[in-house]
Design a protein around this motif. Structure first.
Motif, short mmCIF file in Angstrom:
data_model
loop_
_atom_site.label_atom_id
_atom_site.label_comp_id
_atom_site.label_asym_id
_atom_site.label_seq_id
_atom_site.Cartn_x
_atom_site.Cartn_y
_atom_site.Cartn_z
N THR A 1 -8.02 -5.68 14.21
CA THR A 1 -8.62 -4.50 13.59
C THR A 1 -10.04 -4.28 14.11
O THR A 1 -10.42 -3.15 14.47
CB THR A 1 -8.66 -4.66 12.06
N LEU A 2 -10.82 -5.34 14.17
CA LEU A 2 -12.19 -5.23 14.69
C LEU A 2 -12.20 -4.78 16.14
O LEU A 2 -12.99 -3.90 16.53
CB LEU A 2 -12.91 -6.58 14.55
N LEU A 3 -11.31 -5.35 16.94
CA LEU A 3 -11.26 -4.98 18.36
C LEU A 3 -10.74 -3.56 18.55
O LEU A 3 -11.17 -2.86 19.47
CB LEU A 3 -10.37 -5.96 19.12
N SER A 4 -9.83 -3.13 17.69
CA SER A 4 -9.30 -1.77 17.79
C SER A 4 -10.40 -0.74 17.49
O SER A 4 -10.47 0.31 18.14
CB SER A 4 -8.13 -1.58 16.82
N VAL A 5 -11.24 -1.03 16.52
CA VAL A 5 -12.36 -0.15 16.21
C VAL A 5 -13.33 -0.10 17.39
O VAL A 5 -13.81 0.97 17.79
CB VAL A 5 -13.09 -0.61 14.93
N ALA A 6 -13.59 -1.28 17.99
CA ALA A 6 -14.46 -1.33 19.17
C ALA A 6 -13.88 -0.51 20.31
O ALA A 6 -14.58 0.27 20.97
CB ALA A 6 -14.65 -2.78 19.61
N MET A 7 -12.58 -0.66 20.55
CA MET A 7 -11.93 0.09 21.62
C MET A 7 -11.93 1.59 21.32
O MET A 7 -12.11 2.42 22.22
CB MET A 7 -10.50 -0.41 21.80
N ALA A 8 -11.74 1.96 20.05
CA ALA A 8 -11.73 3.37 19.68
C ALA A 8 -13.07 4.03 19.98
O ALA A 8 -13.11 5.16 20.49
CB ALA A 8 -11.40 3.51 18.19
N LEU A 9 -14.17 3.35 19.70
CA LEU A 9 -15.49 3.90 19.99
C LEU A 9 -15.65 4.16 21.48
O LEU A 9 -16.19 5.20 21.90
CB LEU A 9 -16.59 2.95 19.50
N SER A 10 -15.18 3.22 22.30
CA SER A 10 -15.27 3.38 23.75
C SER A 10 -14.41 4.54 24.24
O SER A 10 -14.84 5.35 25.06
CB SER A 10 -14.86 2.08 24.46
N LEU A 11 -13.18 4.62 23.73
CA LEU A 11 -12.28 5.69 24.16
C LEU A 11 -12.81 7.06 23.74
O LEU A 11 -12.75 8.03 24.51
CB LEU A 11 -10.88 5.47 23.57
N MET A 12 -13.32 7.16 22.53
CA MET A 12 -13.88 8.44 22.08
C MET A 12 -15.06 8.87 22.94
O MET A 12 -15.33 10.06 23.09
CB MET A 12 -14.31 8.34 20.61
N MET A 13 -15.75 7.90 23.53
CA MET A 13 -16.89 8.18 24.40
C MET A 13 -16.44 8.53 25.82
O MET A 13 -17.25 8.85 26.68
CB MET A 13 -17.82 6.96 24.41
#
Length: 351
Positions: free
Chosen positions: A52-64
């Motif tokens: 879950t923590l890593l998915s949130v981290a990845m989501a921030l990068s993808l949205m950017m």
């Protein structure tokens, strides 16, 4: 008419992965014995914390409009370094602080390479993943690292303890447990979500993902915000390393292997598109929970774990297809709205 539009707007704001999660969860509850028990659900939520923590981290990068492939390596490296420090007698609080700082430092390193040196994010973070994993292998000598419990490691025992435990039946399947690690994960995700919604973090990330040049012309410091996002990603990855280290009371140097792939799948499934400029933090969380629902159901059914990666790959393809369909529909709706607005300005009638 207004109520109908508000209802449609509310439905459109719900991440599409919500429906996928509900379908998968209900199907698993009906088809798999012992899945829908408080004991299994408690275990599943705890196991899903790191992803879950890593998915949130990845989501921030993808949205950017970027990607962070280093997070799995950072999990391994930070976990090994923290375990090594405690094995050598360092107080757990200082060891955990060092782990978090290392995660942030790796995020800073990634951000500088991407923002200042203009290295593509895929290449920069893929290289960082190799560096982090090599550091973990070197420090651990490719062996599991554990520590001796004592006064210095009481914090580890406290963080790994249960915040709540209720006996709802005679067997373990009827035991509801809420771990401190689950609470820590929820707090971390909530902080990121609040920062994303209530500060300029979210709007700036969307702007960078939509069009970097336009964001720059709008006065956004592109380099600064890219670095900030990568540092947040590194911090979340290090926190994921803390969670997995405490759960197992030891650290294997390959503990973060392939986690970046699973995080990418969860984030994409949650509506965070590779092109950037779109997505959400709750979507990434639901994506991670969907993957662990599938994983838990397969485990209870006795399916070989080697098939898990196959299923995750299929889920990634499905998620990308759904995202493309949703983007296509949004584009059509936007064009239709613009057309109706043009008709009204020209004195025509809305149909």
């Amino acid at each position: 008419m207004e109520k109908k539009r508000n209802a449609v707007s509310l439905v459109n704001r719900i991440p599409g992965v919500t429906y996928i999660f509900l379908i998968v969860f209900v199907a698993a509850s009906v088809a798999v014995e012992n899945f829908f028990t408080v004991g299994n659900l408690s275990t599943m939520l705890l196991q899903a914390c790191t992803l879950t923590l890593l998915s949130v981290a990845m989501a921030l990068s993808l949205m950017m409009g970027s990607i962070d492939l280093s997070i799995g390596g950072v999990v391994s490296m930070s976990g090994v370094i923290m375990a090594y420090c405690m094995r050598e007698g360092m107080h757990a609080a200082f060891a955990l602080l060092i782990g978090l700082l290392i995660g942030a430092a790796f995020g800073l390193f990634n951000g500088l390479m991407v923002a200042k040196l203009k290295v593509p994010a895929f290449i920069a973070t893929f290289g960082s993943m190799g560096i982090a994993q090599s550091i973990a292998n070197t420090i651990s000598d490719e062996r599991t690292i554990s520590w001796t419990a004592g006064e210095n490691t009481r914090l580890i025992d406290l963080l790994g303890d249960k915040a709540l435990s209720l006996e709802l039946g005679a067997d373990a399947a009827q035991r509801l447990t809420i771990s401190n690690l689950l609470i820590i994960t929820a707090i971390a995700v909530a902080i990121v979500w609040v920062l994303f919604r209530k500060t300029t973090l979210g709007s700036n990330i969307y702007a960078l993902g939509a069009n970097e040049e336009t964001a720059r012309l709008s006065g956004i410091d592109v380099s600064k915000w890219r670095i900030i996002v990568f540092m947040i990603s590194g911090l979340l990855a290090a926190l994921g390393g803390i969670v997995v280290m405490i759960r197992s009371n030891s650290v294997q140097p390959t503990i973060g292997a392939n986690l970046e792939f699973q995080a990418c799948v969860a984030a994409v499934l949650g509506g965070n598109v590779m092109e950037g400029g779109k997505g959400s933090v709750p979507g990434a969380v639901l994506g991670a929970l969907t993957l662990y629902t599938i994983r838990s159901a397969m485990s209870l059914m006795g399916i070989d774990t080697s098939w898990v990666q196959v299923v995750i790959g299929v889920v990634l393809v499905i998620g990308m297809v759904l995202n493309n369909l949703a983007s296509h529909q949004e584009k059509k709706n936007s064009q239709a709205t613009l057309g109706r607005a043009a008709m009204r300005r020209a004195g025509g009638k809305e149909v």
